[in-house]
Write an enzyme that holds these catalytic residues in place. Structure first.
Site, PDB file in Angstrom:
ATOM      1  N   ASP A 192      11.101   3.215   5.148  1.00  0.00           N
ATOM      2  CA  ASP A 192      10.818   3.026   3.715  1.00  0.00           C
ATOM      3  C   ASP A 192      10.149   1.693   3.402  1.00  0.00           C
ATOM      4  O   ASP A 192      10.433   0.673   4.019  1.00  0.00           O
ATOM      5  CB  ASP A 192      12.128   3.112   2.918  1.00  0.00           C
ATOM      6  CG  ASP A 192      12.646   4.530   2.866  1.00  0.00           C
ATOM      7  OD1 ASP A 192      12.092   5.392   3.569  1.00  0.00           O
ATOM      8  OD2 ASP A 192      13.616   4.763   2.124  1.00  0.00           O
ATOM      9  N   ASP A 197      12.840  15.395   3.761  1.00  0.00           N
ATOM     10  CA  ASP A 197      13.341  14.171   4.403  1.00  0.00           C
ATOM     11  C   ASP A 197      14.029  14.472   5.747  1.00  0.00           C
ATOM     12  O   ASP A 197      14.087  15.627   6.185  1.00  0.00           O
ATOM     13  CB  ASP A 197      14.310  13.499   3.408  1.00  0.00           C
ATOM     14  CG  ASP A 197      14.276  11.995   3.474  1.00  0.00           C
ATOM     15  OD1 ASP A 197      13.836  11.447   4.499  1.00  0.00           O
ATOM     16  OD2 ASP A 197      14.717  11.354   2.499  1.00  0.00           O
TER      17      ASP A 197
HETATM   18  C1  GLA Z   1      14.667   8.354   2.478  1.00  0.00           C
HETATM   19  C2  GLA Z   1      13.175   8.473   2.173  1.00  0.00           C
HETATM   20  C3  GLA Z   1      12.877   7.850   0.815  1.00  0.00           C
HETATM   21  C4  GLA Z   1      13.710   8.558  -0.255  1.00  0.00           C
HETATM   22  C5  GLA Z   1      15.186   8.502   0.101  1.00  0.00           C
HETATM   23  C6  GLA Z   1      16.032   9.375  -0.820  1.00  0.00           C
HETATM   24  O1  GLA Z   1      15.045   7.028   2.650  1.00  0.00           O
HETATM   25  O2  GLA Z   1      12.419   7.857   3.178  1.00  0.00           O
HETATM   26  O3  GLA Z   1      11.508   7.925   0.520  1.00  0.00           O
HETATM   27  O4  GLA Z   1      13.267   9.886  -0.357  1.00  0.00           O
HETATM   28  O5  GLA Z   1      15.426   8.939   1.442  1.00  0.00           O
HETATM   29  O6  GLA Z   1      17.381   9.351  -0.491  1.00  0.00           O
END
Ligand code: GLA
Length: 401
Positions: free
Chosen positions: A203, A148
């Site tokens: 997301d 990430d």
């Molecule tokens: C980010 C990523 C998500 C998930 C969260 C976890 O937002 O884009 O897919 O992995 O972190 O904290």
């Protein structure tokens, strides 16, 4: 001579570690990830149950392989040697035991971490520990790492992901490397050598249109994500995929919306990482996720991402060239009403320079198969007529006669 040999070996070791693991994810990876449903509320029992149901529900046989634990699997602190530690309450038997359990089911195991100092949920990040963490993952015998991009002030995405890719390579265990950088630094321009898939957007959430405000950031609906994928198709291919985020099938949208979401992810040659609670999915959700014909479009060996061919009356026509001169066509109805389509083949030649697919329906005959029903629908001679329900798709395959 000795000097020459020395230079040659230095060159060899540098070049052999310069790239990601080859021959992985030659078709878009398929699996399950804990985040969309469980966030950090994960445990050994949950993961084992998910592995069991992955097999008993037919998901494994449909092609879903990776079980990936997202954020929240670690203890809040590294140990005295600087190693990451699995949360002892959530995962009392540790990660290696869980990997062994998952492998024994014929599945693969993945973990999550972050290029920054902390993960997005505040657990220890990998910055400064890349080689140490890569060695630990190899000792856990994992097969997949999602990496990430939170808490990364002052570092460059390309360099950070390159370093982790190199660290994984040096650790020696072949691992699919999934970049989760959200598209801000255009990973499609540089990540094909670094990893096997890269997120193209922020997301996803289980919604059909628009965005959802989460305070400091907004999540994207399914159609919002689709809008930004067309221009990226040339960057995807076997071993290096655009990743429009994990699936929200079974997480609260209407069945038609779930079907359209899944069909479009298949058309986009997107990784198919289910994000629902497999233990309690409905029959409709299971049918969508395990539809073999639709999955075959996603897993086609050529790995060509679909392109948007036309838009009329809120119906988008997407085209994905497949192996053996077949072509998948998906009519996506984004509107709130059912829409009639009347697709006159002779007026719609296919000219795709990227895949070198050129079809003139005046010259070559094709037969049509409805993917959802598996039924033959005649030949691509006269017009193709169908009604696409609201927020749904009609998906067909053309094969040369
Ligand atoms: C980010 C990523 C998500 C998930 C969260 C976890 O937002 O884009 O897919 O992995 O972190 O904290």
């Amino acid at each position: 001579m000795k000097r020459l040999l020395f230079i040659f070996f230095v060159f060899l070791s540098v070049t052999s570690f310069a790239q990601k693991f080859p021959n992985l994810a030659l078709t878009p990876p398929m699996g399950w990830n804990s985040w969309n449903t469980f966030q950090t509320n994960i445990s050994e029992k949950l993961v084992k149950d998910i592995a069991d149901v992955m097999v008993s529900s037919g998901m494994r046989d449909a092609g879903y392989t990776y079980i990936v634990l997202d954020d929240g699997w670690m203890a809040k602190e590294r140990d005295a040697n600087g190693n990451l530690v699995a949360d002892p309450v959530k995962f009392p038997s540790g990660m290696r035991a869980l990997a062994d359990y998952i492998h024994a089911k014929g599945l693969k195991f993945g973990l999550y971490n972050c290029a920054g100092t902390q993960t997005c949920a505040g657990y220890p990040g990998t910055r400064g520990y890349e080689y140490q963490d890569a060695r630990l993952y190899a000792s856990f015998d994992i097969d997949y790492l999602k990496f990430d991009w939170c808490n990364t002030d002052g570092i460059t995405a390309k360099e950070a992901y390159k370093t982790m890719s190199k660290a994984l390579k040096v650790a020696g265990k072949p691992i699919v490397f999934s970049l989760c950088e959200w598209g801000g630094n255009k990973p499609w321009l540089w990540a094909a050598e670094v990893g096997h898939l890269w997120r193209t957007t922020g997301d996803i959430y289980a919604g059909w249109a628009g965005t959802k405000n989460n305070g400091s950031w907004s999540a994207n609906s399914v159609t919002r994500i689709i809008e930004s994928q067309d221009s990226l198709r040339k960057y995807a291919g076997p071993g290096h995929w655009n990743d429009p985020d994990m699936l929200e099938v079974g997480n609260g949208m209407k069945v038609s919306e779930d079907r359209a979401h899944f069909a479009m992810w298949c058309m986009l040659a997107a990784p198919l990482i289910a994000g629902n609670d497999l233990r309690h999915m409905s029959a409709e959700t299971r049918e969508i996720l395990t539809n073999k014909e639709v999955i075959a479009v996603n897993q086609d060996a050529l790995g060509i991402q679909a392109y948007k061919y036309a838009v009329a009356d809120s119906v988008e026509t997407w085209i994905k060239p497949l192996k053996n001169n077949e072509v998948a066509i998906c009519f996506l109805n984004r509107s709130a009403n059912p829409q009639k389509i009347n697709f006159n083949w002779k007026e719609h030649p296919i000219k795709d320079d990227l895949s070198k697919t050129y079809i003139d329906f005046n010259q070559t005959e094709y037969k049509i198969k409805d993917i959802e029903t598996g039924k033959e629908k005649g030949k691509a001679k006269s017009a193709f007529e169908a009604t696409v329900p609201s927020h749904d798709v009609v998906m067909i395959i053309l094969s040369k006669l």
